[in-house]
Design a protein around this motif. Structure first.
Motif, mmCIF file in Angstrom:
data_model
loop_
_atom_site.group_PDB
_atom_site.id
_atom_site.type_symbol
_atom_site.label_atom_id
_atom_site.label_comp_id
_atom_site.label_asym_id
_atom_site.label_seq_id
_atom_site.Cartn_x
_atom_site.Cartn_y
_atom_site.Cartn_z
ATOM 1 N N SER A 17 7.903 -14.096 -3.292
ATOM 2 C CA SER A 17 8.588 -13.073 -3.838
ATOM 3 C C SER A 17 8.054 -12.663 -5.320
ATOM 4 N N ASP A 18 7.210 -13.423 -5.842
ATOM 5 C CA ASP A 18 6.781 -13.137 -7.180
ATOM 6 C C ASP A 18 5.204 -12.942 -7.066
ATOM 7 N N ILE A 19 4.729 -12.653 -5.902
ATOM 8 C CA ILE A 19 3.530 -12.324 -5.694
ATOM 9 C C ILE A 19 2.472 -11.267 -6.757
ATOM 10 N N LEU A 20 3.605 -10.605 -7.306
ATOM 11 C CA LEU A 20 3.129 -9.426 -8.240
ATOM 12 C C LEU A 20 2.741 -10.020 -9.684
ATOM 13 N N GLY A 21 3.193 -11.349 -9.766
ATOM 14 C CA GLY A 21 2.941 -12.129 -10.944
ATOM 15 C C GLY A 21 1.507 -12.588 -11.109
ATOM 16 N N ILE A 22 0.616 -12.519 -10.105
ATOM 17 C CA ILE A 22 -0.644 -13.035 -10.104
ATOM 18 C C ILE A 22 -1.405 -11.916 -11.164
ATOM 19 N N GLU A 23 -2.038 -12.739 -12.130
ATOM 20 C CA GLU A 23 -2.394 -11.750 -13.169
ATOM 21 C C GLU A 23 -3.624 -11.041 -12.818
ATOM 22 N N THR A 24 -4.599 -11.403 -11.961
ATOM 23 C CA THR A 24 -5.679 -10.535 -11.468
ATOM 24 C C THR A 24 -5.108 -9.298 -11.141
ATOM 25 N N LEU A 25 -3.978 -9.192 -10.607
ATOM 26 C CA LEU A 25 -3.476 -7.935 -9.772
ATOM 27 C C LEU A 25 -3.106 -6.955 -11.132
ATOM 28 N N ARG A 26 -2.999 -7.286 -12.219
ATOM 29 C CA ARG A 26 -2.672 -6.523 -13.161
ATOM 30 C C ARG A 26 -3.662 -5.197 -13.462
ATOM 31 N N SER A 27 -4.914 -5.316 -13.032
ATOM 32 C CA SER A 27 -5.688 -4.258 -13.274
ATOM 33 C C SER A 27 -6.018 -3.402 -12.073
ATOM 34 N N LEU A 28 -5.150 -3.539 -11.116
ATOM 35 C CA LEU A 28 -5.100 -2.556 -9.835
ATOM 36 C C LEU A 28 -4.825 -1.201 -10.465
ATOM 37 N N ARG A 29 -5.383 -0.215 -9.653
ATOM 38 C CA ARG A 29 -4.942 1.195 -9.851
ATOM 39 C C ARG A 29 -4.238 1.861 -8.631
ATOM 40 N N GLU A 30 -4.370 1.114 -7.621
ATOM 41 C CA GLU A 30 -3.595 1.440 -6.411
ATOM 42 C C GLU A 30 -2.771 0.390 -5.882
ATOM 43 N N LEU A 31 -1.780 0.513 -5.352
ATOM 44 C CA LEU A 31 -1.018 -0.750 -4.613
ATOM 45 C C LEU A 31 -0.075 -0.074 -3.722
ATOM 46 N N THR A 32 0.080 -0.647 -2.568
ATOM 47 C CA THR A 32 0.928 -0.507 -1.436
ATOM 48 C C THR A 32 1.668 -1.747 -1.239
ATOM 49 N N ILE A 33 2.834 -2.074 -1.350
ATOM 50 C CA ILE A 33 3.479 -3.446 -1.000
ATOM 51 C C ILE A 33 4.956 -2.938 -0.612
ATOM 52 N N ILE A 34 5.379 -3.701 0.528
ATOM 53 C CA ILE A 34 6.491 -3.525 1.455
ATOM 54 C C ILE A 34 6.884 -4.805 1.796
ATOM 55 N N SER A 35 7.963 -5.400 1.478
ATOM 56 C CA SER A 35 8.651 -6.675 1.700
ATOM 57 C C SER A 35 9.920 -6.404 2.681
ATOM 58 N N ASP A 36 9.977 -7.030 3.848
ATOM 59 C CA ASP A 36 11.167 -6.829 4.650
ATOM 60 C C ASP A 36 12.076 -8.262 4.475
ATOM 61 N N LYS A 37 11.623 -9.062 4.164
ATOM 62 C CA LYS A 37 12.417 -10.313 4.295
ATOM 63 C C LYS A 37 12.609 -11.027 2.879
ATOM 64 N N LYS A 38 11.541 -11.215 1.876
ATOM 65 C CA LYS A 38 11.913 -11.674 0.632
ATOM 66 C C LYS A 38 12.177 -10.660 -0.291
ATOM 67 N N ILE A 39 13.077 -11.155 -1.211
ATOM 68 C CA ILE A 39 13.590 -9.812 -2.333
ATOM 69 C C ILE A 39 12.267 -9.721 -3.189
ATOM 70 N N LEU A 40 11.459 -8.748 -3.230
ATOM 71 C CA LEU A 40 10.345 -8.853 -4.312
ATOM 72 C C LEU A 40 10.693 -8.339 -5.479
ATOM 73 N N ASN A 41 10.012 -9.306 -6.606
ATOM 74 C CA ASN A 41 10.656 -9.101 -7.765
ATOM 75 C C ASN A 41 9.413 -7.953 -8.680
ATOM 76 N N LEU A 42 9.904 -6.745 -8.813
ATOM 77 C CA LEU A 42 9.216 -5.671 -9.573
ATOM 78 C C LEU A 42 8.959 -5.824 -11.130
ATOM 79 N N GLN A 43 9.673 -6.855 -11.784
ATOM 80 C CA GLN A 43 9.586 -6.959 -13.100
ATOM 81 C C GLN A 43 8.216 -7.176 -13.681
ATOM 82 N N HIS A 44 7.366 -7.764 -12.846
ATOM 83 C CA HIS A 44 5.962 -7.930 -13.429
ATOM 84 C C HIS A 44 5.217 -6.468 -13.555
ATOM 85 N N PHE A 45 5.802 -5.358 -12.927
ATOM 86 C CA PHE A 45 4.994 -3.966 -13.228
ATOM 87 C C PHE A 45 4.829 -3.861 -14.642
#
Length: 297
Positions: free
Chosen positions: A74-102
């Protein structure tokens, strides 16, 4: 895979790699270590995936699309290398995804997020965001959108909410509201003063759309499968309107067509899904000088 990686190194971010449809097996993220130069990556239509921490090794990622039904982290967005992304699609149906990393995603311009989430208001920190799609996100307040000064394209898809009253005057160019459960109030539509395109689909509880203030920029309006919609008024406020589509609503054609329509309006489709009635309406529109709607919209 080595050949694919070589192509990733040669071409820009428009060259993508996609893994999908692993319905009976869990996708092993370590496979990604064989394409370290990938810039656009799609991992979608996956039931499960493990070793997703391998994303941390993809230092050239520009665009990432994640659709993993049973997302393990659920904290997959905490991966540091993803911080340089310009485009992201992410949909989670089971785990509660933590968007605080944005809060650390300072380069993100295009975001499609959905499912079970927390800290949704962290999206408001994405100051370069120009495209936002909210997918199956119910009732959480949308005040954070008022902080997105560069946002031009907003889509609200599925989920449930009654209105979007939290959104104040803005510079959004395109607005789409599709199949949002319980949605019945669009009285603040004129807060979208820069809107050029408006799409409303599958909103059975929406009874009226009223333009009670001038919207000079609005050029295209598409309304489909809103079976409870009886009123579309204030069309004279839309001085730049060129294209209009009304499909499967409760709007009376004769009443509608005799209101004061903008002189700029040249392309109109009005259909009820009843072939004989629709043919008569089409003939009337042609006699009034309106062109047929193009499917390219």
């Amino acid at each position: 895979m080595e050949d694919v990686d070589e192509l990733c190194a040669i071409f820009d971010e428009n060259f993508g790699v996609r893994f999908y449809g692993h319905y009976s097996l869990s996708f092993d993220g370590r496979t990604l270590l064989r394409i370290p130069h990938v810039k656009m990556l799609h991992l979608n239509s996956l039931t499960q995936a493990h070793n997703t921490e391998a994303l941390a090794k993809l230092e050239h990622l520009h665009s990432l699309h994640l659709g993993i039904y049973e997302l393990e982290n659920s904290d997959i967005l905490g991966i540091e290398t993803l911080r340089s992304l310009r485009e992201l699609t992410i949909i989670s149906d089971k785990k509660i995804l933590n968007l605080q990393h944005f809060k650390a995603y300072s380069h993100l311009e295009h975001l499609h997020v959905g499912g079970k989430v927390k800290n949704l208001d962290a999206i408001g920190d994405l100051q370069d965001l120009n495209y936002l799609a909210l997918h199956s996100i119910s009732k959480l307040p949308l005040h954070f959108i008022n902080r997105l000064k560069k946002l031009k394209h907003l889509r609200i898809l599925l989920g449930g909410r009654e209105h979007i009253q939290e959104i104040e005057e803005n510079e959004i160019d395109h607005l789409e509201i599709c199949r949002v459960r319980g949605f019945h109030d669009l009285t603040n539509i004129t807060s979208f003063r820069a809107l050029t395109s408006l799409v409303i689909e599958d909103q059975i509880q929406l009874n009226e759309i009223r333009f009670d203030r001038e919207m000079k920029a609005l050029e295209e309006l598409s309304i489909s499968n809103c079976k409870g919609l009886t009123g579309l008024t204030g069309m004279k406020q839309l001085s730049s309107m060129r294209k209009l589509r009304i499909f499967k609503t409760a709007i009376d054609f004769d009443c509608f067509i005799h209101q004061n329509l903008p002189s700029s309006l040249s392309i109109v489709e009005f259909a009820t899904a009843k072939s004989k009635v629709d043919q008569e309406i089409q003939n009337s529109l042609l006699k009034l000088g309106f062109q047929k709607w193009s499917s390219s919209f």
